[in-house]
Design an enzyme around this catalytic site. Structure first.
Site, PDB file in Angstrom:
ATOM      1  N   THR A  33      -2.545 -41.996-110.929  1.00 27.09           N
ATOM      2  CA  THR A  33      -2.200 -41.145-111.828  1.00 27.09           C
ATOM      3  C   THR A  33      -1.919 -39.628-111.330  1.00 27.09           C
ATOM      4  O   THR A  33      -1.459 -38.725-112.148  1.00 27.09           O
ATOM      5  CB  THR A  33      -3.392 -40.850-112.486  1.00 27.09           C
ATOM      6  OG1 THR A  33      -4.507 -40.562-111.579  1.00 27.09           O
ATOM      7  CG2 THR A  33      -3.898 -42.343-113.484  1.00 27.09           C
ATOM      8  N   LYS A  34      -1.821 -39.542-110.037  1.00 26.88           N
ATOM      9  CA  LYS A  34      -1.587 -38.188-109.585  1.00 26.88           C
ATOM     10  C   LYS A  34      -0.287 -37.633-109.272  1.00 26.88           C
ATOM     11  O   LYS A  34       0.746 -38.587-109.580  1.00 26.88           O
ATOM     12  CB  LYS A  34      -2.182 -38.265-108.206  1.00 26.88           C
ATOM     13  CG  LYS A  34      -3.932 -38.446-108.129  1.00 26.88           C
ATOM     14  CD  LYS A  34      -4.578 -37.443-108.929  1.00 26.88           C
ATOM     15  CE  LYS A  34      -6.051 -37.842-108.755  1.00 26.88           C
ATOM     16  NZ  LYS A  34      -6.461 -38.863-109.380  1.00 26.88           N
ATOM     17  N   SER A  35       0.100 -36.520-108.986  1.00 31.56           N
ATOM     18  CA  SER A  35       1.230 -35.956-109.197  1.00 31.56           C
ATOM     19  C   SER A  35       2.320 -36.851-107.978  1.00 31.56           C
ATOM     20  O   SER A  35       3.576 -36.729-108.173  1.00 31.56           O
ATOM     21  CB  SER A  35       1.259 -34.464-108.875  1.00 31.56           C
ATOM     22  OG  SER A  35       0.692 -33.800-109.712  1.00 31.56           O
TER      23      SER A  35
END
Ligand SMILES: Cc1ncc(COP(=O)(O)O)c(C=O)c1O
Length: 382
Positions: free
Chosen positions: A189-191
């Site tokens: 889910t991270k950038s």
């Protein structure tokens, strides 16, 4: 027409995922190339990721590892944190931040957060420092940098949890090149989403070497078969590094897409009594990793959980970031002496994260907003 009727009339036809990864054909091609190259484990792509991430953050060293959790654990072990030590951290975080303190044998000490941005409160941190305090672990919650200057002024090693903060800047300084160690996550889910993975950055040559030695079991002293450090197995595979490199190329573009979604939510929330975004500091660059809302049950007409389930009925996925760690079973049982942390405890009851992702269209976010308006109309008017 009753609010219920209105709601079912306009309900989204498909479920809107809370935070899907924004990956595409570039990532598919990069993975295929990595597999064809024969490097499945750590190899040239992981090395390139380290070089490019160091350049991106301005840190002297970047070390690719298997997760954000491993990044934090290795940073603490590399700094010599162990049994008998205390590490001060925030209760409003993913439990991994506190878990790694436990894994070293040290004791997590929770400092309450600020009511504004829910980041660790430097004044509470200062009150909790003892001769046993070995490090401080602030979290840049949602991408808003924690207030690092007063924390660093305490003179203790600082290990930043920057899982939400790949792009963030604190007072014009890029996160990653400020403290003893900064730990990033490459979780799905991270950038910069590789699926799994993490990166530690540091300007300290000795710490970088210690973390490198702990990341994987290495044959030491130039010998044919001997080990100098009993290392973990926390290295990053080239297949995942290949995805991370594509994501790094897109990181700023993706942030701008999320920023637009944030603006849409901000405008909508201004009209909805009892639903407040978490404060952001205009002096800093916010990564906008999440869009959390605080649900004031009296003004909003319902609890966070009621809003969450009504939004799910509307086909809108949401999540909770976070429940206070000191109240979770493992921490209550193991550290029963924790003092109350009223700001964190209240926030933990109120926080609700709305869908946010560069994979979402503006129409998706408008759908989430429309659903939120209907739920608010239905709950706030009873
Ligand atoms: C604040 C925070 N810290 C640490 C982590 C752990 O990262 P990882 O899942 O890569 O171990 C996460 C999320 O995954 C997180 O949200």
């Amino acid at each position: 027409m009753s609010p219920q009727k209105l709601s079912s009339d306009k309900k989204r036809a498909t479920f809107l995922g809370f935070q899907p990864p924004a990956v595409g054909e570039e990532e598919v091609a990069a993975v295929a190339d990595a597999i064809r190259s024969g490097w499945l484990t750590t190899g040239p792509r992981a090395a390139e990721l380290e070089r490019r991430f160091a350049e991106y953050t301005g840190a002297k060293h970047a070390l690719a590892v298997s997760s954000g959790t491993a990044a934090m654990h290795l940073a603490l072990v590399g700094l010599g944190v162990g049994p008998g030590d205390e590490v001060i951290t925030t209760p409003i975080t993913w439990p991994a931040t506190a878990n790694v303190i436990v894994h070293t044998g040290a004791t997590p000490v929770f400092a309450d957060v600020r009511d504004s941005d829910l980041n660790i409160d430097p004044e509470r941190v200062a009150e909790l420092v003892t001769p046993r305090t070995k490090a401080i672990m602030p979290v840049h919650l949602y991408g808003q940098p924690a207030d690092l200057d007063p924390i660093r002024a305490l003179g203790l090693p600082v290990v930043e949890d920057a899982a939400h903060a790949a792009e963030s800047e604190y007072r014009g300084r890029k996160i990653g090149a400020i403290s003893e160690a900064t730990c990033f996550s490459l979780y799905a889910t991270k950038s910069i989403a590789a699926g799994e993975g993490g990166i530690v950055t540091t300007n300290d040559d000795g710490l970088a070497e210690a973390i490198r030695a702990l990341t994987i079991m290495r044959r030491g002293h130039g010998s044919l078969y001997d080990i100098a450090v009993p290392g973990y197995k926390a290295n990053l595979s080239d297949v995942l590094a290949a995805i991370a490199l594509c994501q790094l190329d897109k990181v700023e573009r993706h942030r701008v897409l999320r920023l637009r979604q944030v603006e849409l939510y901000d405008a909508a929330l201004a009209e909805l009594d009892g639903l407040e975004p978490v404060a952001r500091d205009p002096r800093d660059l916010h990564a906008h990793h999440l869009y959390p809302v605080r649900v004031d049950r009296n003004r909003a007409g319902g609890t966070r959980d009621e809003y969450r389930s009504a939004l799910a009925d509307e086909n809108i996925g949401t999540s909770v970031h976070f429940l206070p760690v000191h109240r979770l079973t493992a921490y209550r049982e193991r550290f029963p002496e924790q003092s109350p942390l009223p700001v964190a405890e209240r926030a933990g009851d109120e926080l609700l994260s709305l869908p946010l992702s560069p994979a979402h269209s503006e129409q998706d976010i408008e759908d989430a907003i429309e659903a939120l308006r209907r739920v608010h109309a239905s709950l706030a008017t009873g």
